[in-house]
Write a protein that holds these residues in place. Structure first.
Motif, PDB file in Angstrom:
ATOM      1  N   HIS A 100       0.832  -1.213   0.000  1.00  0.00           N
ATOM      2  CA  HIS A 100       0.000   0.000   0.000  1.00  0.00           C
ATOM      3  C   HIS A 100       0.861   1.256   0.000  1.00  0.00           C
ATOM      4  O   HIS A 100       0.531   2.253  -0.667  1.00  0.00           O
ATOM      5  CB  HIS A 100      -0.913  -0.004   1.228  1.00  0.00           C
ATOM      6  CG  HIS A 100      -1.949  -1.077   1.208  1.00  0.00           C
ATOM      7  ND1 HIS A 100      -2.510  -1.616   2.351  1.00  0.00           N
ATOM      8  CD2 HIS A 100      -2.530  -1.742   0.172  1.00  0.00           C
ATOM      9  CE1 HIS A 100      -3.392  -2.532   2.024  1.00  0.00           C
ATOM     10  NE2 HIS A 100      -3.422  -2.639   0.702  1.00  0.00           N
ATOM     11  N   ALA A 101       1.971   1.225   0.763  1.00  0.00           N
ATOM     12  CA  ALA A 101       2.863   2.388   0.800  1.00  0.00           C
ATOM     13  C   ALA A 101       3.485   2.643  -0.559  1.00  0.00           C
ATOM     14  O   ALA A 101       3.658   3.808  -0.968  1.00  0.00           O
ATOM     15  CB  ALA A 101       3.955   2.172   1.854  1.00  0.00           C
ATOM     16  N   PHE A 102       3.835   1.590  -1.277  1.00  0.00           N
ATOM     17  CA  PHE A 102       4.432   1.755  -2.603  1.00  0.00           C
ATOM     18  C   PHE A 102       3.452   2.434  -3.556  1.00  0.00           C
ATOM     19  O   PHE A 102       3.846   3.311  -4.343  1.00  0.00           O
ATOM     20  CB  PHE A 102       4.849   0.393  -3.158  1.00  0.00           C
ATOM     21  CG  PHE A 102       5.469   0.452  -4.533  1.00  0.00           C
ATOM     22  CD1 PHE A 102       6.769   0.893  -4.694  1.00  0.00           C
ATOM     23  CD2 PHE A 102       4.742   0.085  -5.659  1.00  0.00           C
ATOM     24  CE1 PHE A 102       7.344   0.965  -5.956  1.00  0.00           C
ATOM     25  CE2 PHE A 102       5.309   0.150  -6.918  1.00  0.00           C
ATOM     26  CZ  PHE A 102       6.609   0.590  -7.067  1.00  0.00           C
ATOM     27  N   VAL A 103       2.184   2.049  -3.469  1.00  0.00           N
ATOM     28  CA  VAL A 103       1.167   2.684  -4.324  1.00  0.00           C
ATOM     29  C   VAL A 103       1.073   4.181  -4.031  1.00  0.00           C
ATOM     30  O   VAL A 103       1.090   5.019  -4.933  1.00  0.00           O
ATOM     31  CB  VAL A 103      -0.202   2.002  -4.108  1.00  0.00           C
ATOM     32  CG1 VAL A 103      -1.309   2.763  -4.843  1.00  0.00           C
ATOM     33  CG2 VAL A 103      -0.162   0.559  -4.585  1.00  0.00           C
ATOM     34  N   ILE A 106       4.375   6.098  -5.218  1.00  0.00           N
ATOM     35  CA  ILE A 106       4.446   6.343  -6.658  1.00  0.00           C
ATOM     36  C   ILE A 106       3.423   7.387  -7.071  1.00  0.00           C
ATOM     37  O   ILE A 106       3.736   8.323  -7.829  1.00  0.00           O
ATOM     38  CB  ILE A 106       4.228   5.035  -7.440  1.00  0.00           C
ATOM     39  CG1 ILE A 106       5.390   4.058  -7.174  1.00  0.00           C
ATOM     40  CG2 ILE A 106       4.109   5.313  -8.930  1.00  0.00           C
ATOM     41  CD1 ILE A 106       6.738   4.548  -7.613  1.00  0.00           C
ATOM     42  N   ALA A 107       2.204   7.257  -6.563  1.00  0.00           N
ATOM     43  CA  ALA A 107       1.154   8.205  -6.948  1.00  0.00           C
ATOM     44  C   ALA A 107       1.524   9.626  -6.536  1.00  0.00           C
ATOM     45  O   ALA A 107       1.444  10.565  -7.350  1.00  0.00           O
ATOM     46  CB  ALA A 107      -0.176   7.792  -6.307  1.00  0.00           C
ATOM     47  N   GLY A 108       1.936   9.807  -5.287  1.00  0.00           N
ATOM     48  CA  GLY A 108       2.256  11.152  -4.804  1.00  0.00           C
ATOM     49  C   GLY A 108       3.471  11.740  -5.467  1.00  0.00           C
ATOM     50  O   GLY A 108       3.473  12.925  -5.844  1.00  0.00           O
ATOM     51  N   LEU A 109       4.527  10.935  -5.655  1.00  0.00           N
ATOM     52  CA  LEU A 109       5.769  11.458  -6.227  1.00  0.00           C
ATOM     53  C   LEU A 109       5.601  11.800  -7.705  1.00  0.00           C
ATOM     54  O   LEU A 109       6.109  12.838  -8.176  1.00  0.00           O
ATOM     55  CB  LEU A 109       6.890  10.442  -6.036  1.00  0.00           C
ATOM     56  CG  LEU A 109       8.313  10.978  -6.236  1.00  0.00           C
ATOM     57  CD1 LEU A 109       8.625  12.060  -5.205  1.00  0.00           C
ATOM     58  CD2 LEU A 109       9.327   9.845  -6.108  1.00  0.00           C
ATOM     59  N   SER A 158      -8.602   4.383  -2.936  1.00  0.00           N
ATOM     60  CA  SER A 158      -8.500   5.189  -1.715  1.00  0.00           C
ATOM     61  C   SER A 158      -7.107   5.115  -1.107  1.00  0.00           C
ATOM     62  O   SER A 158      -6.593   6.097  -0.562  1.00  0.00           O
ATOM     63  CB  SER A 158      -9.539   4.713  -0.689  1.00  0.00           C
ATOM     64  OG  SER A 158     -10.836   5.050  -1.108  1.00  0.00           O
ATOM     65  N   VAL A 159      -6.475   3.937  -1.191  1.00  0.00           N
ATOM     66  CA  VAL A 159      -5.098   3.795  -0.712  1.00  0.00           C
ATOM     67  C   VAL A 159      -4.173   4.728  -1.484  1.00  0.00           C
ATOM     68  O   VAL A 159      -3.341   5.427  -0.901  1.00  0.00           O
ATOM     69  CB  VAL A 159      -4.623   2.340  -0.854  1.00  0.00           C
ATOM     70  CG1 VAL A 159      -3.144   2.217  -0.488  1.00  0.00           C
ATOM     71  CG2 VAL A 159      -5.457   1.419   0.018  1.00  0.00           C
ATOM     72  N   ALA A 160      -4.331   4.743  -2.823  1.00  0.00           N
ATOM     73  CA  ALA A 160      -3.486   5.602  -3.651  1.00  0.00           C
ATOM     74  C   ALA A 160      -3.720   7.073  -3.340  1.00  0.00           C
ATOM     75  O   ALA A 160      -2.765   7.857  -3.264  1.00  0.00           O
ATOM     76  CB  ALA A 160      -3.754   5.321  -5.130  1.00  0.00           C
ATOM     77  N   ILE A 165      -1.622  11.814  -1.072  1.00  0.00           N
ATOM     78  CA  ILE A 165      -1.753  13.144  -0.466  1.00  0.00           C
ATOM     79  C   ILE A 165      -0.660  13.364   0.576  1.00  0.00           C
ATOM     80  O   ILE A 165      -0.069  14.449   0.665  1.00  0.00           O
ATOM     81  CB  ILE A 165      -3.154  13.311   0.162  1.00  0.00           C
ATOM     82  CG1 ILE A 165      -4.211  13.425  -0.945  1.00  0.00           C
ATOM     83  CG2 ILE A 165      -3.206  14.530   1.063  1.00  0.00           C
ATOM     84  CD1 ILE A 165      -5.633  13.464  -0.439  1.00  0.00           C
ATOM     85  N   VAL A 166      -0.367  12.330   1.366  1.00  0.00           N
ATOM     86  CA  VAL A 166       0.697  12.460   2.371  1.00  0.00           C
ATOM     87  C   VAL A 166       2.040  12.748   1.702  1.00  0.00           C
ATOM     88  O   VAL A 166       2.836  13.554   2.188  1.00  0.00           O
ATOM     89  CB  VAL A 166       0.783  11.181   3.224  1.00  0.00           C
ATOM     90  CG1 VAL A 166       1.962  11.259   4.182  1.00  0.00           C
ATOM     91  CG2 VAL A 166      -0.506  10.965   4.002  1.00  0.00           C
ATOM     92  N   VAL A 167       2.286  12.102   0.577  1.00  0.00           N
ATOM     93  CA  VAL A 167       3.568  12.253  -0.127  1.00  0.00           C
ATOM     94  C   VAL A 167       3.604  13.539  -0.939  1.00  0.00           C
ATOM     95  O   VAL A 167       4.654  14.193  -1.040  1.00  0.00           O
ATOM     96  CB  VAL A 167       3.794  11.036  -1.045  1.00  0.00           C
ATOM     97  CG1 VAL A 167       4.989  11.265  -1.969  1.00  0.00           C
ATOM     98  CG2 VAL A 167       4.002   9.778  -0.212  1.00  0.00           C
ATOM     99  N   LEU A 168       2.467  13.921  -1.519  1.00  0.00           N
ATOM    100  CA  LEU A 168       2.442  14.951  -2.554  1.00  0.00           C
ATOM    101  C   LEU A 168       3.021  16.285  -2.112  1.00  0.00           C
ATOM    102  O   LEU A 168       3.925  16.827  -2.771  1.00  0.00           O
ATOM    103  CB  LEU A 168       0.997  15.146  -3.038  1.00  0.00           C
ATOM    104  CG  LEU A 168       0.746  16.321  -3.996  1.00  0.00           C
ATOM    105  CD1 LEU A 168       1.525  16.155  -5.292  1.00  0.00           C
ATOM    106  CD2 LEU A 168      -0.754  16.457  -4.276  1.00  0.00           C
TER     107      LEU A 168
END
Length: 291
Positions: A100-103, A106-109, A158-160, A165-168
């Motif tokens: 889940h963290a990997f998803v 990648i999405a945020g970065l 929702s996971v992505a 959002i946390v990463v973005l």
């Protein structure tokens, strides 16, 4: 018969060979120094975490029934009769959380990189959207999560979104700052030779922002794990985020501490691995002073 005389090009080539060899040696030394510093930092970080952990249990006089130390976690995973089942359960949950963290990572970065490039190409877009991005960042994610779940459901998307959002936002700020560090003289040179804004971005801004990009990746690794735990707790279940609540309700404190140790240790290991890659890469590119 006379021997052939060396030409000017041959002499110049011979003269540059020692210089090239010396440059390669210096790059190799800088790489080894950067690698050594990163590994030492990693070891000291792990030692400091263990010392703070044990010291906190002792300083606050936490009951051994609730507070578990490194030996308790080791016994839970290795020595007790149910250790094999414990390992299978805990590491299975850890792998689910890392997926889940990997998803989210990648999405945020990827979104942060694309948005930062758009901001670099259009200052008007940046001035219009950056305040909105900072406003959204100020809203607690726990408050936004019910809306996200309502829109996307309790599913992979929702996971992505939650992890992304946390990463973005931290990644976006770092990458935008990095793109702005490009040399004005280099940009002017590209412009003089007919280069477009896209060419300046590719040839100058992106390479110049590499240290800040690595910093964004480092920050995003623990952020992605935090987002995954939050998504599991609030939305999709599974993984460590979905299991810790049950462990606490069942007074399974060894499992709770083991879950925390596995997540924290994994985050530290991944963070320091990225730092090692960053130090080596920047040293080889002559950017070690900006690491």
């Amino acid at each position: 018969m006379t021997s052939p005389q060396p030409t000017a090009s041959t002499s110049a080539s011979s003269a540059t060979q020692p210089l090239d060899a010396e440059m390669r040696r210096e790059v190799r030394r800088a790489t080894l120094r950067a690698l050594g510093r990163s590994v030492l930092t990693f070891v000291l970080t792990m030692v400091a975490v263990v010392v703070i952990w044990v010291g906190s249990l002792w300083a606050f006089q936490i009951s051994p029934y609730v507070g578990k130390g490194p030996i308790d976690v080791w016994n839970f995973l290795v020595t007790v009769p149910a250790a094999e089942a414990n390992r299978e359960q805990m590491f299975g949950q850890l792998w689910a959380t890392l997926g889940h963290a990997f998803v989210g990572f990648i999405a945020g970065l990827v979104v942060a990189l694309i948005v930062a490039m758009v901001f670099q190409l259009s200052k008007g877009v940046e001035h219009a959207l950056m305040p909105l991005a900072m406003l959204l960042r100020s809203v607690p994610l726990v408050a936004m999560a019910p809306v996200i779940i309502l829109i996307f459901g309790r599913d992979f998307v929702s996971v992505a979104v939650i992890g992304g959002i946390v990463v973005l936002f931290p990644a976006l700020v770092n990458i935008v700052f990095g793109l702005k560090t490009a040399s004005p003289q280099m940009n002017d040179l590209v412009t003089v030779y007919g280069g477009s804004s896209w060419t300046r971005l590719r040839k100058v801004a992106l390479p110049s922002s590499l240290p800040e990009f690595f910093a964004a990746v480092r920050i995003s690794v623990p952020g992605a794990i935090t987002g995954a735990l939050l998504a599991e707790w609030l939305a999709v279940g599974g993984g460590i985020g979905g299991a810790v609540g049950g462990y606490i309700a069942g007074a399974q404190f060894s499992a709770v501490w083991t879950a925390v140790v596995l997540v924290t240790g994994t985050a530290l290991i991944l963070y320091n691995l990225v730092q090692i890659v960053e130090s080596v890469a920047l040293a080889r590119m002559g950017m070690a002073d900006r690491a």
